[in-house]
Design an enzyme around this catalytic site. Structure first.
Site, mmCIF file in Angstrom:
data_model
loop_
_atom_site.group_PDB
_atom_site.id
_atom_site.type_symbol
_atom_site.label_atom_id
_atom_site.label_comp_id
_atom_site.label_asym_id
_atom_site.label_seq_id
_atom_site.Cartn_x
_atom_site.Cartn_y
_atom_site.Cartn_z
ATOM 1 N N ARG A 33 -1.931 16.270 -9.511
ATOM 2 C CA ARG A 33 -2.966 15.253 -9.731
ATOM 3 C C ARG A 33 -4.253 15.802 -10.354
ATOM 4 O O ARG A 33 -4.808 15.163 -11.237
ATOM 5 C CB ARG A 33 -3.254 14.488 -8.433
ATOM 6 N N TYR A 75 -4.873 13.955 -13.691
ATOM 7 C CA TYR A 75 -5.900 12.880 -13.641
ATOM 8 C C TYR A 75 -7.303 13.407 -13.360
ATOM 9 O O TYR A 75 -8.181 12.622 -13.016
ATOM 10 C CB TYR A 75 -5.600 11.890 -12.509
ATOM 11 N N CYS A 134 1.902 29.134 -14.878
ATOM 12 C CA CYS A 134 1.533 29.735 -16.148
ATOM 13 C C CYS A 134 0.977 28.660 -17.075
ATOM 14 O O CYS A 134 1.663 28.176 -17.985
ATOM 15 C CB CYS A 134 2.781 30.382 -16.742
ATOM 16 N N GLU A 135 -0.251 28.279 -16.782
ATOM 17 C CA GLU A 135 -0.869 27.164 -17.494
ATOM 18 C C GLU A 135 -2.353 27.184 -17.132
ATOM 19 O O GLU A 135 -2.693 27.111 -15.945
ATOM 20 C CB GLU A 135 -0.198 25.867 -17.004
ATOM 21 N N ARG A 182 -0.753 4.805 -1.406
ATOM 22 C CA ARG A 182 -1.763 5.849 -1.180
ATOM 23 C C ARG A 182 -2.516 5.658 0.129
ATOM 24 O O ARG A 182 -2.723 6.594 0.895
ATOM 25 C CB ARG A 182 -2.757 5.797 -2.351
ATOM 26 N N PRO A 188 0.810 -1.214 0.000
ATOM 27 C CA PRO A 188 0.000 0.000 0.000
ATOM 28 C C PRO A 188 0.845 1.266 0.000
ATOM 29 O O PRO A 188 1.813 1.367 0.754
ATOM 30 C CB PRO A 188 -0.802 -0.112 1.308
HETATM 31 N N1 LLP Z 1 3.016 -1.543 -6.083
HETATM 32 C C1 LLP Z 1 3.224 -1.295 -7.377
HETATM 33 C C2 LLP Z 1 3.945 -2.275 -8.189
HETATM 34 C C3 LLP Z 1 2.788 -0.093 -7.957
HETATM 35 O O1 LLP Z 1 3.004 0.135 -9.234
HETATM 36 C C4 LLP Z 1 2.111 0.855 -7.139
HETATM 37 C C5 LLP Z 1 1.663 2.133 -7.695
HETATM 38 C C6 LLP Z 1 1.911 0.553 -5.784
HETATM 39 C C7 LLP Z 1 2.369 -0.659 -5.296
HETATM 40 C C8 LLP Z 1 1.219 1.491 -4.840
HETATM 41 O O2 LLP Z 1 -0.073 1.770 -5.244
HETATM 42 P P1 LLP Z 1 -1.045 2.598 -4.286
HETATM 43 O O3 LLP Z 1 -1.328 1.740 -3.082
HETATM 44 O O4 LLP Z 1 -0.369 3.851 -3.940
HETATM 45 O O5 LLP Z 1 -2.255 2.826 -5.140
HETATM 46 N N2 LLP Z 1 0.615 8.795 -9.482
HETATM 47 C C9 LLP Z 1 -0.665 8.103 -9.416
HETATM 48 C C10 LLP Z 1 -0.561 6.748 -8.824
HETATM 49 C C11 LLP Z 1 0.401 5.847 -9.551
HETATM 50 C C12 LLP Z 1 0.513 4.504 -8.897
HETATM 51 C C13 LLP Z 1 1.639 3.733 -9.494
HETATM 52 N N3 LLP Z 1 1.874 2.479 -8.886
HETATM 53 C C14 LLP Z 1 -1.637 8.980 -8.620
HETATM 54 O O6 LLP Z 1 -1.246 10.065 -8.181
HETATM 55 O O7 LLP Z 1 -2.797 8.616 -8.458
#
Ligand code: LLP
Length: 434
Positions: A330, A334, A361-362, A293, A291
């Site tokens: 973000r 997104y 500036c965007e 996020r 985890p």
């Molecule tokens: N493990 C792997 C192999 C991953 O690729 C990721 C996230 C995680 C764990 C952790 O995922 P989480 O629990 O954080 O969802 N920048 C994007 C999120 C990209 C996630 C990439 N991989 C955003 O701001 O939403």
């Protein structure tokens, strides 16, 4: 208003976090400012671990440091006895610099360089999550040259992609990551790594997406992989000791988001893997998760001073803050949604609807569209909630805006854990024309 973690309203009528007045934080450390509620991070870490402990199975909870990687955060992960997932030499360097136990570090990435792999082997990290055939070749070479063995997991793409409430089942997944299960590449990779005596193949890994609100996708991935594990057990006498199901557990950014609890993800995943391994007469592997996020997302808020505003009669009012896509990309990248209040009067009635603009500036540099707020006033401090994941870690210097400072708060104490970038920092690596 819904407050997260230890946020609340103090006797001055100000937003409080970790027992510290948010207005005082903004005054003392300046804005924009990332503030992390350490108690909430600890609570999340413990909840994930507890869910495993209750089921009495072997596990590792690896914090995916890409969500927020700094020395203090890595040290907090260590205090909470988590493992750590890194995806680059920089994240690995941060972990090592923080004194994190290398044997608990897992290294991901679809294009690890020779230098990064060498650094990982020299640091004696816990395992490498091998992503592709090129990497198998490179890692064999390095293990041979250095005469060292290494633990590996194979990253599998099971043909399931999950996002929030949607999951997509594809025959053959179109992804830059991992070995495809359907087209035989995963099996070919396993056959190759099993025959190289310097690899200790611990097991398999998959990650199906991010900000996922349901367990369906995880369970489907587990089904596909365990079914294959049975196959590979017959073919290669290979029994996976570890099944890593990645991260992706969703969090509540706004009222519309309804994620389930960490314990529910974990207990349903365990139940499914237990059922499947019994069905296929395999031994229960250790379950690892990653985890990111859900460990830090709702523990972070960003404080801004408001500045200029612009009324477009009959259309909208723009209110600008002293940060924007440079500290939180973000929303622009997104269309991510956030909630916010004025930290200096979080309970005041909403009187107008404003759209929060950044200072870059965007035109696309907008943080929140159509946010109900009290009438804006000079010296307002806007607190945007749930910015703890992928805010600081994706911060940038667009328009040569220095990156904000980061403060940890806990039990009424505020600790600066990342200094604010200065203009000198911005030109530190620049060299003159002549
Ligand atoms: N493990 C792997 C192999 C991953 O690729 C990721 C996230 C995680 C764990 C952790 O995922 P989480 O629990 O954080 O969802 N920048 C994007 C999120 C990209 C996630 C990439 N991989 C955003 O701001 O939403």
């Amino acid at each position: 208003m819904y407050f997260y973690g230890t946020t609340g309203v103090n006797k001055n009528g100000h937003l409080e976090i970790g027992g510290v007045d948010a207005v005082e934080l903004a005054t003392k450390f300046g804005t924009p400012l990332y503030v992390y509620d350490v108690a909430l991070i600890r609570e999340r870490a413990r909840a994930f671990k507890q869910a495993f402990i209750e089921q009495n199975i072997k596990f590792q909870v690896a914090y995916a440091s890409k969500a927020f990687s700094t020395v203090a955060m890595v040290q907090l992960a260590e205090e909470e006895e988590l493992s750590l997932d890194v995806v680059s030499g920089g994240e690995l360097y941060t972990a090592i610099a923080a004194g994190f136990p290398p044997e608990k570090i897992h290294f991901h990435g679809n294009n690890k360089s020779r230098e990064e792999l060498e650094m990982a082997l020299d640091s004696r990290i816990g395992c490498i999550v091998v992503d592709n055939f090129y990497e198998i070749g490179l890692l064999k070479e390095i293990c041979h040259e250095k005469n060292v063995n290494v633990n590996i997991l194979l990253r599998i793409t099971p043909g399931i992609e999950a996002h929030t409430h949607d999951y997509i089942l594809t025959g053959q997944e179109d992804s830059k990551f991992g070995f495809d299960l359907q087209n035989g590449q995963a099996e070919q990779a396993l056959a190759e790594v099993l025959t190289f005596h310097q690899f200790n193949v611990l097991g398999l890994h998959c990650h199906i997406g991010s900000q996922i609100f349901e367990t369906t996708g995880f369970l489907l991935a587990a089904q596909k992989i365990v079914e294959k594990m049975a196959d590979w057990n017959h073919k290669f006498s290979f029994e996976a000791q570890v099944l890593n199901l990645g991260g992706g557990f969703g969090i509540r950014y706004t009222k519309e988001d309804e994620p389930i609890q960490p314990s529910q993800y974990v207990s349903e995943i365990i139940k499914e893997v237990k059922k499947l391994t019994e069905q296929y007469q395999l031994s229960m592997p250790e379950i690892w998760i990653e985890p990111g996020r859900s460990m830090v997302g709702d523990a972070g808020i960003t404080l801004y001073h408001t500045g200029s505003s612009k009324d477009v009669p009959g259309v909208r009012k723009y209110l600008a803050v002293d940060g924007g896509m440079s500290d939180n990309i973000r929303p622009s990248l997104y269309q991510a949604k956030y909630e916010a209040v004025y930290a200096n009067r979080p309970l005041a009635q909403s009187e107008e609807t404003v759209s929060i603009a950044g200072k870059c500036c965007e035109s696309g540099d907008m943080l929140i569209w159509d946010l109900p707020l009290p009438q804006s006033a000079e010296e307002d401090i806007l607190a945007v909630f749930c910015t703890g994941a992928y805010g600081y870690s994706m911060a940038n210097n667009y328009n040569r805006i220095p990156r904000p400072a980061v403060v940890f708060v806990e039990n009424g104490q505020a600790t600066l854990v990342v200094k604010r970038e200065t203009y000198e920092d911005l030109v530190k690596l620049d060299l003159p024309l002549k």
